[in-house]
Design an enzyme around this catalytic site. Structure first.
Site, PDB file in Angstrom:
ATOM      1  N   THR A 105       1.007  -1.472   0.113  1.00 54.96           N
ATOM      2  CA  THR A 105      -0.283   0.545   0.472  1.00 54.96           C
ATOM      3  C   THR A 105       1.344   0.827  -0.227  1.00 54.96           C
ATOM      4  O   THR A 105      -0.040   2.090   0.377  1.00 54.96           O
ATOM      5  CB  THR A 105      -0.874   0.584   1.115  1.00 54.96           C
ATOM      6  OG1 THR A 105      -0.050   0.398   2.280  1.00 54.96           O
ATOM      7  CG2 THR A 105      -1.917  -1.292   0.840  1.00 54.96           C
ATOM      8  N   ARG A 112      22.309  -4.539   2.224  1.00 50.80           N
ATOM      9  CA  ARG A 112      22.898  -4.475   0.547  1.00 50.80           C
ATOM     10  C   ARG A 112      23.762  -5.000   0.592  1.00 50.80           C
ATOM     11  O   ARG A 112      24.537  -4.957  -0.678  1.00 50.80           O
ATOM     12  CB  ARG A 112      22.167  -2.888   0.256  1.00 50.80           C
ATOM     13  CG  ARG A 112      20.661  -2.151  -0.055  1.00 50.80           C
ATOM     14  CD  ARG A 112      20.757  -1.605  -1.341  1.00 50.80           C
ATOM     15  NE  ARG A 112      19.286  -0.804  -1.412  1.00 50.80           N
ATOM     16  CZ  ARG A 112      18.477   0.834  -0.918  1.00 50.80           C
ATOM     17  NH1 ARG A 112      18.891   1.088  -0.170  1.00 50.80           N
ATOM     18  NH2 ARG A 112      17.332   0.693  -0.671  1.00 50.80           N
ATOM     19  N   CYS A 128      17.367   4.668  -5.332  1.00 53.97           N
ATOM     20  CA  CYS A 128      16.844   5.551  -6.265  1.00 53.97           C
ATOM     21  C   CYS A 128      18.478   5.679  -6.592  1.00 53.97           C
ATOM     22  O   CYS A 128      18.918   6.346  -7.845  1.00 53.97           O
ATOM     23  CB  CYS A 128      15.599   5.842  -5.691  1.00 53.97           C
ATOM     24  SG  CYS A 128      16.305   6.882  -4.617  1.00 53.97           S
ATOM     25  N   SER A 163       8.575  12.106  -3.313  1.00 53.54           N
ATOM     26  CA  SER A 163       8.158  10.667  -3.771  1.00 53.54           C
ATOM     27  C   SER A 163       9.089   9.286  -3.121  1.00 53.54           C
ATOM     28  O   SER A 163       8.940   8.374  -2.380  1.00 53.54           O
ATOM     29  CB  SER A 163       7.649  10.319  -5.445  1.00 53.54           C
ATOM     30  OG  SER A 163       8.514   9.839  -5.651  1.00 53.54           O
ATOM     31  N   ARG A 205      16.457  18.198  -1.030  1.00 54.52           N
ATOM     32  CA  ARG A 205      15.182  17.322  -1.737  1.00 54.52           C
ATOM     33  C   ARG A 205      14.618  18.027  -2.280  1.00 54.52           C
ATOM     34  O   ARG A 205      15.079  19.947  -1.926  1.00 54.52           O
ATOM     35  CB  ARG A 205      14.205  16.981  -0.374  1.00 54.52           C
ATOM     36  CG  ARG A 205      13.573  16.581  -0.303  1.00 54.52           C
ATOM     37  CD  ARG A 205      13.304  15.073  -0.892  1.00 54.52           C
ATOM     38  NE  ARG A 205      13.497  14.191  -0.013  1.00 54.52           N
ATOM     39  CZ  ARG A 205      13.462  12.565  -0.231  1.00 54.52           C
ATOM     40  NH1 ARG A 205      13.856  12.501  -1.341  1.00 54.52           N
ATOM     41  NH2 ARG A 205      13.782  11.766   0.609  1.00 54.52           N
ATOM     42  N   HIS A 239      14.786  12.116 -10.187  1.00 54.81           N
ATOM     43  CA  HIS A 239      15.690  12.758  -9.291  1.00 54.81           C
ATOM     44  C   HIS A 239      16.962  13.110 -10.270  1.00 54.81           C
ATOM     45  O   HIS A 239      16.966  12.264 -11.204  1.00 54.81           O
ATOM     46  CB  HIS A 239      16.648  11.513  -8.522  1.00 54.81           C
ATOM     47  CG  HIS A 239      15.701  10.700  -7.234  1.00 54.81           C
ATOM     48  ND1 HIS A 239      14.302  11.330  -6.646  1.00 54.81           N
ATOM     49  CD2 HIS A 239      16.062   9.763  -6.599  1.00 54.81           C
ATOM     50  CE1 HIS A 239      14.286  11.255  -5.663  1.00 54.81           C
ATOM     51  NE2 HIS A 239      15.365   9.659  -5.414  1.00 54.81           N
ATOM     52  N   ASN A 255      12.593   8.173 -10.103  1.00 50.97           N
ATOM     53  CA  ASN A 255      13.425   6.965  -8.623  1.00 50.97           C
ATOM     54  C   ASN A 255      12.453   6.275  -8.362  1.00 50.97           C
ATOM     55  O   ASN A 255      13.354   5.675  -7.769  1.00 50.97           O
ATOM     56  CB  ASN A 255      13.727   8.486  -7.316  1.00 50.97           C
ATOM     57  CG  ASN A 255      11.596   8.953  -7.500  1.00 50.97           C
ATOM     58  OD1 ASN A 255      11.770   9.501  -7.976  1.00 50.97           O
ATOM     59  ND2 ASN A 255      11.244   8.821  -6.338  1.00 50.97           N
TER      60      ASN A 255
END
Lengths: 349, 349, 349, 349
Positions: free
Chosen positions: B13, B113, B152, B182, B238, B245, B327
């Protein structure tokens, strides 16, 4: 304030012109005696000619002035100082004409900024370059003079670089900017072009930053300025903010520094005293993780201070930081007025 | 499409979860069989649980699926592939639990990662790193596996760097970003904080870009990846844009290049063939003076291409350019799905 | 598609012109044979003349067309249909000239919209008004014809009003709009003017809404349209959104209704069948508490549907709702093309 | 200023709380002695607890105050006046607790606004309603008292309606708003939700406008207020602006008016004299075609004036206009402080 110096503002209805008018309202040294704009505006009362976009209304003291033409001959004889907020396309002829007629022109327009005999001044950085005026008068034979304000991005950048250059030297500087739409003037950036968008191009801006920075930070050698020797690279983008230019800076220093050294360099950088438009601190250090921010910090020092933050020393000679300033105040009208205040105090008008 | 692989989407969601759902709608290889979200949503139909913000309505084929819980045990046994769009705070436990239960997890979440035995993959760049899965299975004893998508900003950056690294080598890279809101998720950036503003701080982002880029561009050496050896510095901000981006890159090359070489490197960089989500051209060169722009170019290649432009060689080894990508697509759900498509084709599911 | 009708687009480089070009790309009935723009663009390839702002690139099929001049004489003879996206200031002369030369002109420009013998058409609402063309030909003696698309705000509004008018009658309508910046064209709204701002004024817009709505919803009586008799009041504001006009509507009905009646009226309103640009549902009812939203719903039905929501019956005859539509598609190029599709199908070209 | 009244601000770190702190800095009547916020902030210095978003830094005089808890018992005994900027969910209990303990609470929170014995005050409109405090004390037996500020949209609207009601009477009012994101608090509107968007829904807002307006404009009859009898309908939308609520108003007057009458009614509406926060003109008439604008006019009168414009009389009794005000100042903290200033002057503290 009966004996204030009478000044003219050329380009008085544009965005930078409006900031001039606002900052000069109630100014202790200067009194607006003449406002000039394009033919469309000439002959109207200022309050009718201007599309005032700074909020509220134009200052009452100029509201009823009749707007005149942007012509050297039209400037009244009792004006002692001419502020130019003219667009580049018309600035050169008008400013030179005014200087010939004997006016001292302090100008925000780009033509002539890189001429060897034209002082390009950020007062806290290179006030001594004003001595180029002697060279200028000698060479050009003008009864008046022309002094230049730098490009907006350059003004903000060089205030942050000057303390570093003085203490540590600079080898190489990489700049990336996020600039406000007001930097392009009222009609410069259509809203369709910039809402929800970044435009990574501003015509001629990168060249201006690279060339003007090295002149401002350069050294006066007799009849010319020897540009600062560091390499500088600039990338300029337009972002959907109204006012305030933010710049990311990677600076390779010539000598090792600690972060305390760097902060001390900025915080100890001296403001000019006793001038109405000079901020107490030209460089404000923000120690928060997320400052400076465009909307929160652009008005620091009345728009005349630049704010630095996000500083990191990756190695002893590689520094990263963010600098932010108000493009219409320190980057335009405010710095131009500060130049004039220095000239006034030193008897150069 | 009766024999499509059944997949689960965890965190379905959220913003990235919604992009997964949209991109997987009608997918030829994969069929959504399970959607999981937080307790607040669990038990509701997807169309009721989700605050769908991608425009229009959720795809009809998932609208009536009942949302399940984000627990390894709750994933149905016939699911063969688990996509994770979980927030970092909960991802680790759930993903490891799912891998233990035998699921192949392809994840957009940041934990693990940088683990030596976890493949961090941009398929066009380092598909060979997938062989770390053998090491992972050996060391961890999981019946399933975990493969990671990068941050991203990193995904977009490395696609533009890979062709340069291969042809010219890289010594030093300075990046400055202007990132979409986002990227922080639906509630990440309050509107009061970002309208008419730039915020020069994204928690942990700069470290991710610096570390993940060097792993992705590194070399597989037996049981581990040796990171690429260039130095990289990143500054992340930002900006008030919804998606996309943009990144300014200064790259010092190891070997001399001409601008034609550079353009050829990008334009000849090969896309993957025959995969539904792979764009024909992973890197698109924009030759206009003012492109790429965030809103105009973020959807290139369905959001899977990155666009480069504003390229300049200041000297034979110093290159500047702008790169832009979506992104949420190449930087998140799209790249994760592309990893899964490669695994599907190579029989790794 | 060898036998498609050859069409011209006048004003092809402007914002509405670009939407025409995009929507006509690959159109099954129409083929762009001529693109015209101002002298600055004429003679260039379209891809070079246009500042394409719709994202990505202009369609390949028109990229290399040479842009011609906006003159009736310059339109090639094999063109059968002329779309006009001209600015009001030049539209009248050019459109009349083209009609005289025998072209059928379907136009988005405002001049002539209220002329008694000029059909002003929203195809789903008042297609029968097309019969005014007979009057037009008789009176004006043109070999060609002019058909008009309405103002953008009007198109969106009237689609939501028509089902109400038919079932319940209308006495009084109060409208308040929040309109996208694209409605003013590419240079219409400077970003300095609209970021973090609402401007409650759009020149002539309120008059257009009030007059055009009553004509569109009026009744054809022989050689003229008798305007609908309800009173209508409109207040138009500009908001910082790119595309999509939102309108708050208070409608006093002539006869009592229940909310179910109202929803049924909208949902049963029929779309046109078999036309490429006609949406299945011209009016989409959103039952969520917070829809329609500008960004989420403007593309509904490919931009050709309007979305209604926030409906409340304060009393049996007082209804409030919100309607939203895409100002450049249903409000401009899309509706104009739909008119042409109807004319094509009915043999009126 | 040694004898200033000591005040507390509850909810001092939120957006409205910050505006309270800013407006009370250096206030001639009041001195902040206590700042309270949630547990997360309690115990920290204010400057550390607050995410100051009003620009620059918190006022020096409160920067080092230790933030206390939002509990009636925690309020120091020497505090004489409590300002509440609490969220609705916690306001009721805390405010009632404080009133029981004997504090006079002037509150911006919504609970109790419609209670018969609670004054809901816009000082220039209905200061006489303050006499409800006698009823309140009698009925509730509190040693202290609770006075309420209205909803932001209501405050702005009613200031523009009051002069009309007094001169012409009102029958029916249709309002449609475009409200700033700050009205929802710092985290209220995610940026992903509102950039390039309008959201036509604000929970409970329309009900508040309709109910509170009629109470404020109502008549004190002994122990209660008889609501004004006009019908009012409100539609509230959220737009991407930071501060400033704009409202379109259609007002059907009870008696005929000329436009000169209407302008006179607004311009002759009297401000309160001698109070620090009271603007000279509560209602400012803008005669330009395109004013008031949100960003240009929200700070009029220090944010305490509302600006009206775009006035049209469609008929003798049907008036349309736009009204704009600052939602955080006149619509919240500023009006609350003005109530307290009146109480201070009249000896009601």
């Amino acid at each position: 304030m009966a004996d204030r110096v009478k000044v003219a503002v050329l380009g008085a209805t544009g965005l930078v012109g409006q900031v001039f008018v606002k900052l000069l309202s109630g100014h202790p040294f200067f009194e607006i005696a003449y406002l000039a704009a394009s033919e469309r505006s000439a002959g109207k009362r200022y309050v009718e000619a201007v599309n005032w976009v700074l909020g509220g209304d134009p200052p009452g003291e100029v509201a009823d002035l009749t707007v005149g033409l942007v012509k050297p001959d039209a400037i009244p004889g009792d004006v002692e100082l001419v502020f130019s907020a003219l667009p580049s396309s018309v600035a050169l002829d008008v400013e030179v004409g005014a200087a010939r007629r004997g006016f001292t022109v302090v100008s925000n327009a780009s033509p002539l900024r890189l001429e060897a005999d034209v002082p390009l001044i950020i007062p806290e950085i290179n006030w001594d370059h004003i001595r180029l005026l002697e060279v200028q008068r000698r060479r050009r034979g003008w009864r008046g003079a022309i002094v230049k304000n730098s490009n907006c991005t350059t003004a903000i950048l060089t205030l942050s670089l000057k303390p570093l250059l003085d203490r540590f030297g600079l080898e190489e500087v990489f700049v990336s900017t996020m600039q406000a739409v007001s930097g392009a003037g009222y009609r410069g950036v259509p809203s369709v072009a910039i809402i929800d968008n970044i435009i990574p191009f501003i015509r001629n801006e990168e060249e201006k930053v690279m060339n003007e920075s090295r002149k401002i930070l350069g050294t006066l050698r007799g009849d010319h300025v020897e540009p600062a020797s560091f390499r500088i690279y600039a990338t300029c983008t337009r972002a959907p903010v109204i006012n305030g230019h933010m710049e990311t800076v990677y600076a390779r220093l010539a000598r090792s520094a600690s972060i305390e050294d760097v902060l001390a360099a900025w915080e100890e950088f001296r403001g000019l005293e006793g001038l109405p438009t000079a901020p107490a601190k030209p460089v404000i250090v923000r120690r928060e993780a997320d400052r400076p921010q465009t909307r929160l910090d652009r008005d620091a020092g009345g728009g005349m201070s630049v704010s630095v933050g996000r500083y990191t020393l990756y190695s002893e000679r590689l520094l990263r930081y963010i600098v932010l300033g108000h493009n219409l105040v320190r980057g335009a009208a405010g710095n131009t007025i500060l130049i004039a205040e220095m000239m006034y105090r030193e008897g150069l008008l």
